[in-house]
Design a protein around this motif. Sequence first.
Motif, PDB file in Angstrom:
ATOM      1  N   LEU A   1      -1.913  84.301  78.060  1.00 42.41           N
ATOM      2  CA  LEU A   1      -1.090  85.501  78.218  1.00 42.41           C
ATOM      3  C   LEU A   1       0.065  85.314  79.198  1.00 42.41           C
ATOM      4  CD1 LEU A   1      -3.915  88.199  78.264  1.00 42.41           C
ATOM      5  CD2 LEU A   1      -2.580  87.342  76.331  1.00 42.41           C
ATOM      6  N   VAL A   2      -0.164  84.556  80.260  1.00 42.43           N
ATOM      7  CA  VAL A   2       0.880  84.387  81.278  1.00 42.43           C
ATOM      8  C   VAL A   2       1.692  83.120  81.025  1.00 42.43           C
ATOM      9  CG1 VAL A   2       1.355  84.141  83.750  1.00 42.43           C
ATOM     10  CG2 VAL A   2      -0.482  85.653  82.973  1.00 42.43           C
ATOM     11  N   ALA A   3       1.010  81.964  80.949  1.00 39.08           N
ATOM     12  CA  ALA A   3       1.719  80.686  80.829  1.00 39.08           C
ATOM     13  C   ALA A   3       2.293  80.445  79.436  1.00 39.08           C
ATOM     14  CB  ALA A   3       0.785  79.532  81.192  1.00 39.08           C
ATOM     15  N   THR A   4       1.926  81.272  78.462  1.00 38.84           N
ATOM     16  CA  THR A   4       2.474  81.101  77.113  1.00 38.84           C
ATOM     17  C   THR A   4       3.219  82.356  76.662  1.00 38.84           C
ATOM     18  OG1 THR A   4       0.637  79.604  76.592  1.00 38.84           O
ATOM     19  CG2 THR A   4       1.941  80.402  74.763  1.00 38.84           C
ATOM     20  N   ALA A   5       2.516  83.474  76.471  1.00 38.23           N
ATOM     21  CA  ALA A   5       3.170  84.677  75.932  1.00 38.23           C
ATOM     22  C   ALA A   5       4.238  85.217  76.878  1.00 38.23           C
ATOM     23  CB  ALA A   5       2.125  85.747  75.652  1.00 38.23           C
ATOM     24  N   LEU A   6       3.855  85.556  78.107  1.00 40.82           N
ATOM     25  CA  LEU A   6       4.822  86.102  79.069  1.00 40.82           C
ATOM     26  C   LEU A   6       5.913  85.092  79.388  1.00 40.82           C
ATOM     27  CD1 LEU A   6       5.788  88.259  81.064  1.00 40.82           C
ATOM     28  CD2 LEU A   6       4.204  87.267  82.752  1.00 40.82           C
ATOM     29  N   ALA A   7       5.525  83.826  79.579  1.00 43.05           N
ATOM     30  CA  ALA A   7       6.501  82.808  79.938  1.00 43.05           C
ATOM     31  C   ALA A   7       7.560  82.633  78.850  1.00 43.05           C
ATOM     32  CB  ALA A   7       5.802  81.474  80.205  1.00 43.05           C
ATOM     33  N   PHE A   8       7.141  82.653  77.576  1.00 40.00           N
ATOM     34  CA  PHE A   8       8.111  82.526  76.489  1.00 40.00           C
ATOM     35  C   PHE A   8       9.075  83.707  76.470  1.00 40.00           C
ATOM     36  CE2 PHE A   8       5.303  79.417  74.191  1.00 40.00           C
ATOM     37  CZ  PHE A   8       6.265  78.436  74.078  1.00 40.00           C
ATOM     38  N   VAL A   9       8.540  84.913  76.660  1.00 35.33           N
ATOM     39  CA  VAL A   9       9.389  86.096  76.605  1.00 35.33           C
ATOM     40  C   VAL A   9      10.459  86.058  77.697  1.00 35.33           C
ATOM     41  CG1 VAL A   9       9.429  88.596  76.906  1.00 35.33           C
ATOM     42  CG2 VAL A   9       7.679  87.556  75.482  1.00 35.33           C
ATOM     43  N   VAL A  10      10.050  85.820  78.943  1.00 31.47           N
ATOM     44  CA  VAL A  10      11.034  85.826  80.032  1.00 31.47           C
ATOM     45  C   VAL A  10      11.974  84.630  79.925  1.00 31.47           C
ATOM     46  CG1 VAL A  10       9.516  87.123  81.555  1.00 31.47           C
ATOM     47  CG2 VAL A  10       9.470  84.640  81.639  1.00 31.47           C
ATOM     48  N   TRP A  11      11.492  83.530  79.375  1.00 31.69           N
ATOM     49  CA  TRP A  11      12.350  82.349  79.199  1.00 31.69           C
ATOM     50  C   TRP A  11      13.475  82.643  78.222  1.00 31.69           C
ATOM     51  CZ3 TRP A  11      13.037  78.316  82.076  1.00 31.69           C
ATOM     52  CH2 TRP A  11      13.616  77.156  81.570  1.00 31.69           C
ATOM     53  N   PHE A  12      13.132  83.291  77.097  1.00 29.01           N
ATOM     54  CA  PHE A  12      14.154  83.607  76.108  1.00 29.01           C
ATOM     55  C   PHE A  12      15.088  84.701  76.609  1.00 29.01           C
ATOM     56  CE2 PHE A  12      10.941  81.926  72.947  1.00 29.01           C
ATOM     57  CZ  PHE A  12      11.619  80.733  72.781  1.00 29.01           C
ATOM     58  N   ILE A  13      14.576  85.629  77.418  1.00 25.15           N
ATOM     59  CA  ILE A  13      15.454  86.621  78.035  1.00 25.15           C
ATOM     60  C   ILE A  13      16.471  85.925  78.929  1.00 25.15           C
ATOM     61  CG2 ILE A  13      15.546  88.498  79.716  1.00 25.15           C
ATOM     62  CD1 ILE A  13      12.907  89.505  78.608  1.00 25.15           C
ATOM     63  N   GLY A  14      16.001  84.965  79.719  1.00 24.82           N
ATOM     64  CA  GLY A  14      16.919  84.223  80.587  1.00 24.82           C
ATOM     65  C   GLY A  14      17.958  83.449  79.800  1.00 24.82           C
ATOM     66  N   LEU A  15      17.533  82.864  78.670  1.00 31.37           N
ATOM     67  CA  LEU A  15      18.477  82.114  77.846  1.00 31.37           C
ATOM     68  C   LEU A  15      19.539  83.024  77.236  1.00 31.37           C
ATOM     69  CD1 LEU A  15      15.922  79.726  76.161  1.00 31.37           C
ATOM     70  CD2 LEU A  15      17.849  78.998  77.560  1.00 31.37           C
ATOM     71  N   ARG A  16      19.212  84.294  77.043  1.00 29.41           N
ATOM     72  CA  ARG A  16      20.195  85.237  76.518  1.00 29.41           C
ATOM     73  C   ARG A  16      21.155  85.719  77.605  1.00 29.41           C
ATOM     74  NH1 ARG A  16      18.196  87.548  71.656  1.00 29.41           N
ATOM     75  NH2 ARG A  16      17.365  85.798  70.472  1.00 29.41           N
ATOM     76  N   ARG A  17      20.675  85.796  78.854  1.00 31.90           N
ATOM     77  CA  ARG A  17      21.445  86.425  79.926  1.00 31.90           C
ATOM     78  C   ARG A  17      22.146  85.428  80.843  1.00 31.90           C
ATOM     79  NH1 ARG A  17      22.101  92.003  79.277  1.00 31.90           N
ATOM     80  NH2 ARG A  17      20.261  92.808  78.197  1.00 31.90           N
ATOM     81  N   LEU A  18      21.687  84.190  80.862  1.00 32.65           N
ATOM     82  CA  LEU A  18      22.210  83.202  81.800  1.00 32.65           C
ATOM     83  C   LEU A  18      22.740  81.989  81.044  1.00 32.65           C
ATOM     84  CD1 LEU A  18      19.245  83.259  84.350  1.00 32.65           C
ATOM     85  CD2 LEU A  18      21.490  84.310  84.687  1.00 32.65           C
ATOM     86  N   PRO A  19      23.666  81.233  81.661  1.00 31.82           N
ATOM     87  CA  PRO A  19      24.112  79.980  81.052  1.00 31.82           C
ATOM     88  C   PRO A  19      22.944  79.013  80.880  1.00 31.82           C
ATOM     89  CG  PRO A  19      25.573  80.615  82.841  1.00 31.82           C
ATOM     90  CD  PRO A  19      24.397  81.535  82.900  1.00 31.82           C
ATOM     91  N   ALA A  20      22.999  78.216  79.832  1.00 29.01           N
ATOM     92  CA  ALA A  20      21.888  77.304  79.539  1.00 29.01           C
ATOM     93  C   ALA A  20      21.644  76.330  80.684  1.00 29.01           C
ATOM     94  CB  ALA A  20      22.177  76.540  78.243  1.00 29.01           C
ATOM     95  N   GLY A  21      22.718  75.841  81.310  1.00 29.84           N
ATOM     96  CA  GLY A  21      22.557  74.914  82.418  1.00 29.84           C
ATOM     97  C   GLY A  21      21.863  75.553  83.599  1.00 29.84           C
ATOM     98  N   THR A  22      22.162  76.821  83.848  1.00 30.72           N
ATOM     99  CA  THR A  22      21.483  77.539  84.928  1.00 30.72           C
ATOM    100  C   THR A  22      19.999  77.647  84.644  1.00 30.72           C
ATOM    101  OG1 THR A  22      23.472  78.830  85.388  1.00 30.72           O
ATOM    102  CG2 THR A  22      21.392  79.702  86.209  1.00 30.72           C
ATOM    103  N   VAL A  23      19.652  77.960  83.408  1.00 30.57           N
ATOM    104  CA  VAL A  23      18.244  78.046  83.029  1.00 30.57           C
ATOM    105  C   VAL A  23      17.578  76.678  83.166  1.00 30.57           C
ATOM    106  CG1 VAL A  23      16.644  78.617  81.166  1.00 30.57           C
ATOM    107  CG2 VAL A  23      18.710  79.971  81.484  1.00 30.57           C
ATOM    108  N   GLY A  24      18.312  75.624  82.831  1.00 33.75           N
ATOM    109  CA  GLY A  24      17.768  74.282  82.987  1.00 33.75           C
ATOM    110  C   GLY A  24      17.429  73.965  84.433  1.00 33.75           C
ATOM    111  N   LEU A  25      18.301  74.388  85.341  1.00 31.42           N
ATOM    112  CA  LEU A  25      18.027  74.160  86.758  1.00 31.42           C
ATOM    113  C   LEU A  25      16.834  74.986  87.234  1.00 31.42           C
ATOM    114  CD1 LEU A  25      21.646  74.057  88.224  1.00 31.42           C
ATOM    115  CD2 LEU A  25      20.126  72.143  87.724  1.00 31.42           C
ATOM    116  N   ILE A  26      16.720  76.210  86.730  1.00 30.93           N
ATOM    117  CA  ILE A  26      15.561  77.032  87.069  1.00 30.93           C
ATOM    118  C   ILE A  26      14.283  76.339  86.589  1.00 30.93           C
ATOM    119  CG2 ILE A  26      14.418  79.252  86.666  1.00 30.93           C
ATOM    120  CD1 ILE A  26      17.198  80.490  86.321  1.00 30.93           C
TER     121      ILE A  26
END
Length: 304
Positions: free
Chosen positions: A209-234
């Motif tokens: 639930l956390v390391a897969t479901a929640l993590a995927f959701v917030v990861w894709f939200i970040g990819l929509r809102r932030l530059p890809a390189g910024t997400v890579g550094l995160i």
Amino acid sequence: MRWVALTAIAPVAWGANYFVTHEFLPADRPLYGAALRALPAGLVLLAVCRQRPRGAWWWRSGVLGLLNVSVFFVLVYAASQLLATSVASAVMALSPLTMMLMAWAVVSERPRTAHLAGASIGLAGVCLMLLTGGGVGVAGVCASAAAMLVSSFGYVLAKRWDSGADVLASTTWQLIAGGFLLLPVAAVVEGAPPALDASAVLAFGYVALVATALAFVVWFIGLRRLPAGTVGLIGLLNPATGVLLGVAFGGERLTVRQLCGLVLVLAGVVLGRPARERAHEQSVPAPSGTHGDPVREPSSGDSR
């Protein structure tokens, strides 16, 4: 900053996943372990996105689910059990660079000089960590390397098949397909499902639930809102979290050589971004509402 903080949940959760798997989940049940991670997460995400595959995505989801979920999750589970948490997370930090080389071989995407330099530096860092001899086993290293190769090929294949499918929806289909593919194999190979105590049940709940479901959701939200390189550094928080948890709670010792190797791995990922890309991110706002590149988007989260 709120989008950065939200996105950071994903790599921290993935880094902690190595520690949780190593400490609390049964070491001899990688097939059931992978299935119990994939299926609950896929069903939760299906309730979120509420989209079913259409046309060719029915069989594509099966193929990609086999590569990116079934085989990948089993290998990550095995690596988490066979390697020290700090070593396993650092090795998997090379997955973005591995994917870059795989894309060069499969779809002829020629990497830039910065990419190759970053890959060389990161590889040197991993070698430095593996030569310490502490918490390092051949089987675990092979599992980590195989996980990177399988998932990299899967994401490159997803790029070739890109037809505008929503990234979160296609990930959901892959999780469900991969989980269902694992269940009969686990029943034949590993027998009855493992008996779980309270700590193992909580651990599986965290992993799914956390390391897969929640993590995927917030990861894709970040990819929509932030530059890809910024997400890579995160995403560099992934190996950092694994190392810190292994040292703080797993009784692992971080030698000077291992610390230097970890620094080289992180430096390789950072320096592997070309200067042109970094300048572009500073001048162009992040796209909103697009599906993104199926290869690029999951790359930094491949250590999940």
